[in-house]
Structure formats: C-alpha cells, structure tokens
Design an enzyme around this catalytic site. Structure first.
Site, PDB file in Angstrom:
ATOM      1  N   ASP A  92      24.070  48.458  82.028  1.00 53.49           N
ATOM      2  CA  ASP A  92      25.259  48.111  81.583  1.00 53.49           C
ATOM      3  C   ASP A  92      26.208  49.326  81.465  1.00 53.49           C
ATOM      4  OD1 ASP A  92      27.418  47.046  80.132  1.00 53.49           O
ATOM      5  OD2 ASP A  92      25.940  46.095  78.480  1.00 53.49           O
ATOM      6  N   GLY A 126      32.382  43.724  86.745  1.00 55.27           N
ATOM      7  CA  GLY A 126      33.328  43.199  87.924  1.00 55.27           C
ATOM      8  C   GLY A 126      34.286  44.264  88.262  1.00 55.27           C
ATOM      9  N   ASN A 164      35.897  47.677  90.283  1.00 54.88           N
ATOM     10  CA  ASN A 164      35.739  48.217  91.614  1.00 54.88           C
ATOM     11  C   ASN A 164      35.196  47.464  92.751  1.00 54.88           C
ATOM     12  OD1 ASN A 164      36.509  50.475  89.957  1.00 54.88           O
ATOM     13  ND2 ASN A 164      35.060  51.749  90.686  1.00 54.88           N
ATOM     14  N   ASP A 177      32.739  40.023  79.297  1.00 50.48           N
ATOM     15  CA  ASP A 177      31.651  39.154  78.544  1.00 50.48           C
ATOM     16  C   ASP A 177      32.327  37.730  78.378  1.00 50.48           C
ATOM     17  OD1 ASP A 177      30.543  41.492  78.400  1.00 50.48           O
ATOM     18  OD2 ASP A 177      30.193  41.373  76.406  1.00 50.48           O
TER      19      ASP A 177
HETATM   20  C1  GLA Z   1      28.141  44.438  77.015  1.00 51.74           C
HETATM   21  C2  GLA Z   1      27.441  43.227  77.928  1.00 51.74           C
HETATM   22  C3  GLA Z   1      26.811  42.340  77.183  1.00 51.74           C
HETATM   23  C4  GLA Z   1      25.836  42.852  76.430  1.00 51.74           C
HETATM   24  C5  GLA Z   1      26.249  43.812  75.347  1.00 51.74           C
HETATM   25  C6  GLA Z   1      25.087  44.475  74.676  1.00 51.74           C
HETATM   26  O1  GLA Z   1      29.146  43.998  76.395  1.00 51.74           O
HETATM   27  O2  GLA Z   1      28.609  42.972  78.835  1.00 51.74           O
HETATM   28  O3  GLA Z   1      26.284  41.139  78.151  1.00 51.74           O
HETATM   29  O4  GLA Z   1      24.819  43.267  77.140  1.00 51.74           O
HETATM   30  O5  GLA Z   1      26.865  44.709  76.218  1.00 51.74           O
HETATM   31  O6  GLA Z   1      25.926  45.521  73.783  1.00 51.74           O
END
Ligand code: GLA
Length: 393
Positions: free
Chosen positions: A149, A188, A190, A209
C-alpha cells in the site's frame, strides 16, 4: 537502420519480460483471488485470535469450499525492527509462523500487508529500504499474499517512480521462490493497469477506498461509495486476465451500510467484473442473507471463469445498464442493473446485447431455468437491484 533494429529487439525483449512475468503470475492467480481481509470491518482490531476464529468459521460455514481461501491480515500487525533490521509482529500477533501453520492446516492461505514507504497508512512500520529482507521474512513465516500500500511512500518517492518501486518488491517476492500473490494498492494512480503486471502484480487497486454505502453524498477524499466505484470500471477490461486483475477494492457485503438488494448488486457487479472477491465482513457473525450472497456458487463461477474476461457495458435500455461477460464454455452472462431510485421494467432485445434469437436462459439469483426466450427478454428490476442471467444457444 541499426538504431531501429536495436529498438525493435529491445522492445521484443521487453515484451518477452512482460509476458514471462504475466505467465509466472498466472500460475498463482489464474482466476481472481478469493478470500477475506480484515480491514473493512475490523481495521485495527485484527489479531491472531480473530484470524484463527475467522479461519474456523470459514471452514465450518462452507466459504473455504466455495473458493474463499486467502485469509488476509491488513494494516496494524506490524511491530518494530530487531537489531538486524528484521520486521517483527506486534503484541496482537505473538507468533506469525505458528499462525500461518494453523491457517494452512485448515486448508487456507495467509496474506499480509505492508507499504513501500517508511510507514503504512495507519502509521506502522513500512518496508522502505528493507524490501528484500521483508520478502524473505514473509516467505519464512509461510505468507502467501502481500498487499503493498503506497501510503507514506509519497514522502520518499516521486509519483513517477511507482512502477520501479512496485517492481522492486515484485522481484523480491519472486526471489524468495515462494508463490506469493502480489496485490498493488496505490488507488489506481498513474494508470497502474498499464504497468502493474510488468511490476509482478497479480492485482492492482483501480480506485480509492470503498466505503460501505451505495453512493456518498459528501466529498470524502479517497473514499467512494460502492456504486461510484463499481459502475466506473469501464475501459479497464482489456487489462484483466489470468494472473493479473483489476481490483475495485474489497467487498462490503454484510457490513450493514447498504440494503441486501444493494449487496446483491455489489456482489453481482464484482463477479461480472472478474474482480478479486475478498469478503470484508465479520464472518463469524453473519446473517443467512449475507451468507447466501457470498456463497452464490453460480455467481462465483462467473467470477472464477477460466477465460478471465471482465464484463463490459453492451447497452443501456429503459435506464438499465446491461453488462455482458463472455464465458469459457461459449455462454454469456448478462447483468441488468438498475441504478435509479424506482423499479423499472426492462425490455431487452437479444440483438442489442450482441446475442442471437432463442437464447436459453438461467437466472443466477433465483437459480431457475427460464427456458428459451425468442427475441426479447423482459424483466422487472428493483431500484438499486440487478437481474443476472446466463444465456446460451
Ligand atoms: C489504505 C488502503 C485500505 C487499507 C488501509 C489500511 O487506505 O487503501 O484498503 O489497507 O490503508 O491502513
């Protein structure tokens, strides 16, 4: 002339590298990954106990046998690094290897989470400058899936470094020799679908998210309602296929922010899109309706079809959007979606969906054969609802 030849062979090599990466990836995510992830429902309340209880529940309630095999720990498991720089788990996870052994003994696979930045989104230790070491640690624990992430990586890298940054961990995972599904999460940016597979990714998030609502009426930064994400995946279908999938984020089915009708739509849309199916609810305490949605085997078969095609919108009739997914056996699956606030009667001529007359129809929610339908399919679709049919000649 020479320069042109050079360029030609360089691009051949690149093509070869990409197709090799894709072929290798195909071995571990030949169909969209299925399982469960802790984040949507539990956030920081994930623990060793929760993972074990979830594995027990998924073995007992039939989810494992329906295909949900990855049990994925999201953010907040991380502890500090030891004197050798090796990442440790925090007090919620006393022994990651023992947990992996337990999950494996129940017939599941275990997933974990990190960031290419110094810190994860929830402020825990990331993999920055420890990529190869972390990959080895995960493999040693018996990890089978990594969600990676972006988060604080924006403080140490420019955004155009993303492909190289993601490839670094992709290569490190491959070097462990353990098949580890690699999930790219950078919301999503680049045009990740253009380079995600070459970075070693088996799936990549196409959006910010998901939030457990049909649609948000307020601006919320990265967060979006289910319909705002799900109905906005058009144009990405050509990047999905065995080994590498578009990921419109994890499921919210059963989390309570939408009606059951809307959860039917959510699940149907994700299956038609050949999206990863990562349940995000409290598995040990779900309603019969939630269970029936997540375990609709006819819909799961649509998602898991070996042809690996992502559905596209083929027509819009009577305010309904019609999605079509070609299947390996030559049949097609149609999703007729009503995003309006009223129930609608849909009259769909087969030819508008690129189909021939006299289609043989099966309803994938009522599980009924509807027989042959000559020229036009007529059906009522409730507000925010869907009808999914499989048609064949
Ligand atoms: C980001 C991700 C989520 C989750 C959180 C955890 O927002 O997109 O899916 O993994 O971090 O902190």
């Amino acid at each position: 002339m020479r320069a042109a030849q050079c360029l030609a062979s360089a691009s051949m090599l690149l093509l070869l590298a990409v197709s090799t990466a894709v072929a290798q990836a195909g071995d571990i995510a030949a169909t969209p990954p299925m399982g469960w992830n802790s984040w949507n429902h539990f956030q920081s309340r994930v623990s060793d106990t929760l993972i074990r209880e979830t594995a027990d529940a998924m073995a007992a309630n039939g989810m494992r046998d329906a295909g949900y095999v990855y049990i994925n720990i999201d953010d907040t498991w991380e502890g500090k690094r030891d004197a050798n720089g090796k990442i440790t788990s925090n007090e919620k996870f006393p022994d990651m290897k023992a947990l992996a052994d337990y999950v494996h003994s129940k017939g599941f696979k275990l997933g974990i989470y990190s960031s290419p930045g110094p810190k994860t989104c929830a402020g825990y230790e990331g993999s920055y400058q420890h990529e190869a070491q972390d990959a080895q640690t995960y493999a040693g624990w018996g990890i089978d899936y990594l969600k990676y992430d972006w988060c604080s990586a924006s403080t140490v890298y420019r955004s155009d470094a993303m492909p190289a940054v993601y490839k670094k961990m992709g290569d490190a995972l491959r070097a462990t020799g353990r098949p580890i599904v690699y999930s790219l999460c950078q919301y999503g940016q680049n045009n990740v679908w253009e380079w995600g597979a070459a970075a070693g990714g088996n799936l990549w998030r196409t959006t910010g998210d998901i939030i457990d609502k049909w649609r948000l009426s307020w601006e919320s930064g990265w967060g979006k309602g289910m319909a705002q994400i799900g109905f906005n995946q058009n144009g990405l279908d050509r990047y999905a296929g065995p080994g590498h999938w578009n990921d419109p984020d994890m499921l919210e089915v059963g989390n309570g922010g939408m009606s059951d009708t809307e959860y039917h739509t959510h699940f149907s849309l994700w299956c038609l899109l050949a999206a990863p199916l990562l349940a995000g609810n409290d598995i040990a305490h779900m309603t019969a309706e939630t269970k029936a949605i997540l375990m609709n085997r006819e819909l799961i078969a649509v998602d898991q079809d070996p042809l690996g095609k992502q559905a596209v919108v083929v027509t819009q009739v009577n305010n309904a959007q019609v999605y079509k997914k070609p299947m390996a056996d030559g049949s097609s699956v149609l999703g007729i979606f009503n995003t309006t606030e009223w129930g609608i009667n849909v009259t769909l001529p087969w030819r508008d969906a690129g189909l021939a007359n006299d289609e043989q129809v099966r309803d994938l929610w009522s599980h009924e054969d509807l027989g042959r339908v000559p020229e036009t399919f007529k059906v009522r679709v409730p507000s925010h609802g869907v009808v999914v049919i499989r048609v064949r000649q």
